[in-house]
Design an enzyme around this catalytic site. Sequence first.
Site, PDB file in Angstrom:
ATOM      1  N   PHE A 138      26.496 -10.181   3.873  1.00 38.57           N
ATOM      2  CA  PHE A 138      26.183  -9.349   2.561  1.00 38.57           C
ATOM      3  C   PHE A 138      27.404  -8.397   2.495  1.00 38.57           C
ATOM      4  O   PHE A 138      27.383  -7.493   3.391  1.00 38.57           O
ATOM      5  CB  PHE A 138      25.119  -8.561   2.290  1.00 38.57           C
ATOM      6  CG  PHE A 138      24.966  -8.269   0.661  1.00 38.57           C
ATOM      7  CD1 PHE A 138      24.202  -8.684  -0.126  1.00 38.57           C
ATOM      8  CD2 PHE A 138      25.496  -6.649   0.536  1.00 38.57           C
ATOM      9  CE1 PHE A 138      24.117  -8.504  -1.393  1.00 38.57           C
ATOM     10  CE2 PHE A 138      25.313  -6.347  -0.886  1.00 38.57           C
ATOM     11  CZ  PHE A 138      24.889  -7.388  -1.733  1.00 38.57           C
ATOM     12  N   ASP A 223      32.985  -4.773   8.007  1.00 39.73           N
ATOM     13  CA  ASP A 223      32.184  -4.056   6.766  1.00 39.73           C
ATOM     14  C   ASP A 223      31.272  -3.249   7.252  1.00 39.73           C
ATOM     15  O   ASP A 223      30.165  -3.322   7.975  1.00 39.73           O
ATOM     16  CB  ASP A 223      31.653  -5.207   6.067  1.00 39.73           C
ATOM     17  CG  ASP A 223      30.757  -4.767   4.693  1.00 39.73           C
ATOM     18  OD1 ASP A 223      30.552  -3.372   4.658  1.00 39.73           O
ATOM     19  OD2 ASP A 223      30.559  -5.410   3.903  1.00 39.73           O
ATOM     20  N   LYS A 252      28.755   3.715   0.108  1.00 35.51           N
ATOM     21  CA  LYS A 252      27.288   4.571   0.381  1.00 35.51           C
ATOM     22  C   LYS A 252      27.670   5.828   0.520  1.00 35.51           C
ATOM     23  O   LYS A 252      27.968   6.385  -0.679  1.00 35.51           O
ATOM     24  CB  LYS A 252      26.644   3.814   1.616  1.00 35.51           C
ATOM     25  CG  LYS A 252      26.572   2.229   1.670  1.00 35.51           C
ATOM     26  CD  LYS A 252      25.194   1.792   0.906  1.00 35.51           C
ATOM     27  CE  LYS A 252      24.701   0.541   1.301  1.00 35.51           C
ATOM     28  NZ  LYS A 252      23.561   0.091   0.340  1.00 35.51           N
TER      29      LYS A 252
HETATM   30  C1  LIG Z   1      27.358  -4.256   4.222  1.00 38.00           C
HETATM   31  C2  LIG Z   1      27.624  -4.049   2.633  1.00 38.00           C
HETATM   32  N1  LIG Z   1      28.747  -4.284   2.265  1.00 38.00           N
HETATM   33  C3  LIG Z   1      28.808  -4.366   0.785  1.00 38.00           C
HETATM   34  C4  LIG Z   1      27.878  -3.869   0.281  1.00 38.00           C
HETATM   35  C5  LIG Z   1      28.298  -3.501  -1.292  1.00 38.00           C
HETATM   36  O1  LIG Z   1      28.207  -2.406  -1.642  1.00 38.00           O
HETATM   37  P1  LIG Z   1      28.194  -1.791  -3.292  1.00 38.00           P
HETATM   38  O2  LIG Z   1      26.936  -2.089  -3.524  1.00 38.00           O
HETATM   39  O3  LIG Z   1      28.700  -0.246  -3.256  1.00 38.00           O
HETATM   40  O4  LIG Z   1      29.341  -2.396  -4.024  1.00 38.00           O
HETATM   41  C6  LIG Z   1      26.843  -3.246   0.685  1.00 38.00           C
HETATM   42  C7  LIG Z   1      25.646  -2.806  -0.187  1.00 38.00           C
HETATM   43  O5  LIG Z   1      24.495  -2.752   0.059  1.00 38.00           O
HETATM   44  C8  LIG Z   1      26.640  -3.472   1.939  1.00 38.00           C
HETATM   45  O6  LIG Z   1      25.367  -3.353   2.525  1.00 38.00           O
END
Ligand SMILES: Cc1ncc(COP(=O)(O)O)c(C=O)c1O
Length: 398
Positions: A138, A223, A252
Amino acid sequence: MQDLENLYLRDKKYIADTYTRIKLEPDYGEGCYLTDANGDKYLDMYSGISVNLAGHSEESIVNAIAQQSGRYIHLSNNFICRPAVELAEILVNNSFAEKVFFTNSGTEANEAAIKLARKYGKSKAKEKAKILSAYNSFHGRTMGSLSLTAQVKYQESFKPLVGDIDYFEYNNAEDLEKKFSDDVCAVFIELIQGEGGIVQADKLFLEKLSVLSEKYDFLIIADEIQTGLGRTGKFLACEHFDIKPDVVTLAKGLGGGLPIGAALLGNRCKDIFSKGDHGSTFAPNPVASAAGVAALKIILEDGFLEDINKKHEYLVYSLKQLQNLYPEIIKDIRGKGLMLGIDAGEFAQIIKEKAFENKLLLNVTAGKIIRLLPALNISYEEMNKFIQIFNYIISEKI
Ligand SMILES: Cc1ncc(COP(=O)(O)O)c(C=O)c1O
């Protein structure tokens, strides 16, 4: 109650229907608790999906927001912004990074990293534009990040996706190698898949990634939007693993509850972006930056990260005792630091519902994993309370 029902209906009427709401309107938050207008206190075990790292409305963060918003709330990027410089400095001084590119969110941090990777590739060879990411990952919901997020349920309705992206099976070193060629400019990886169900990268797989990075010239982009900033008991989760990322993306809790994201840039890519290559009207917001400085100061206090590891031990020990009693309900407990997954299979959803009735807020991901992401300064008393309610729910044989 009438008022809450009315608000719920207006929410449904006026806000696009993309989220499932819990019927709770918090009046205020304090530490690990959210309190509603009736004075009912709910123990929050996922802190705004890992945003409120120091709990709700932590005093030094509230003060930083008040002070900074009294000075200025927004500047354009034409000016020097002190809190942004301070935030970048803290990130660089506590990581592998040499520079920071700021964004407003996690998905935008990944978009920035995609552009960076493509520019890096092009500087080596015209065709070097392919990006690899993992199935079950994700990375966000904007088109670039969505194209990396190899899950049918997120992607299917929005095809065609961004081109020249391919996927490998997480933790399958052989499959990763098969997808490689000189055209690869970057690999995106979550060291612990969060949304995917708290699944950790294994040693052999990461070894293969490191070996491949010596053979083919590409960027490793971790990420850490969910795993970063102390969540796993280290400032960055990559410190737990034998892997050297070129870029780490964050968001976050980086703004102490306000929206801000970042791509941390290591030596090989700190100067890839040049003037005009990428930008944002809003990022980095000065108030979010000031709040972020206050939040990171808490995480970096002496002993704070060590305490997270002790809390991990305590929670896992307590949960394992419950697993021994109810192995048919608790199938697995996994994760690092205060990022824990309890595999409760088909019981996960009902446990979440019962938890709410008992004023405990739980999050479920990947359909069957109860994902714990509490505030990092959760107390032992609060952890005991969680265990006690959790025990009560599963002992009722749901
Ligand atoms: C691993 C990871 N990458 C990217 C995102 C996307 O972040 P945002 O919701 O701030 O766009 C999330 C959100 O939960 C995430 O957990």
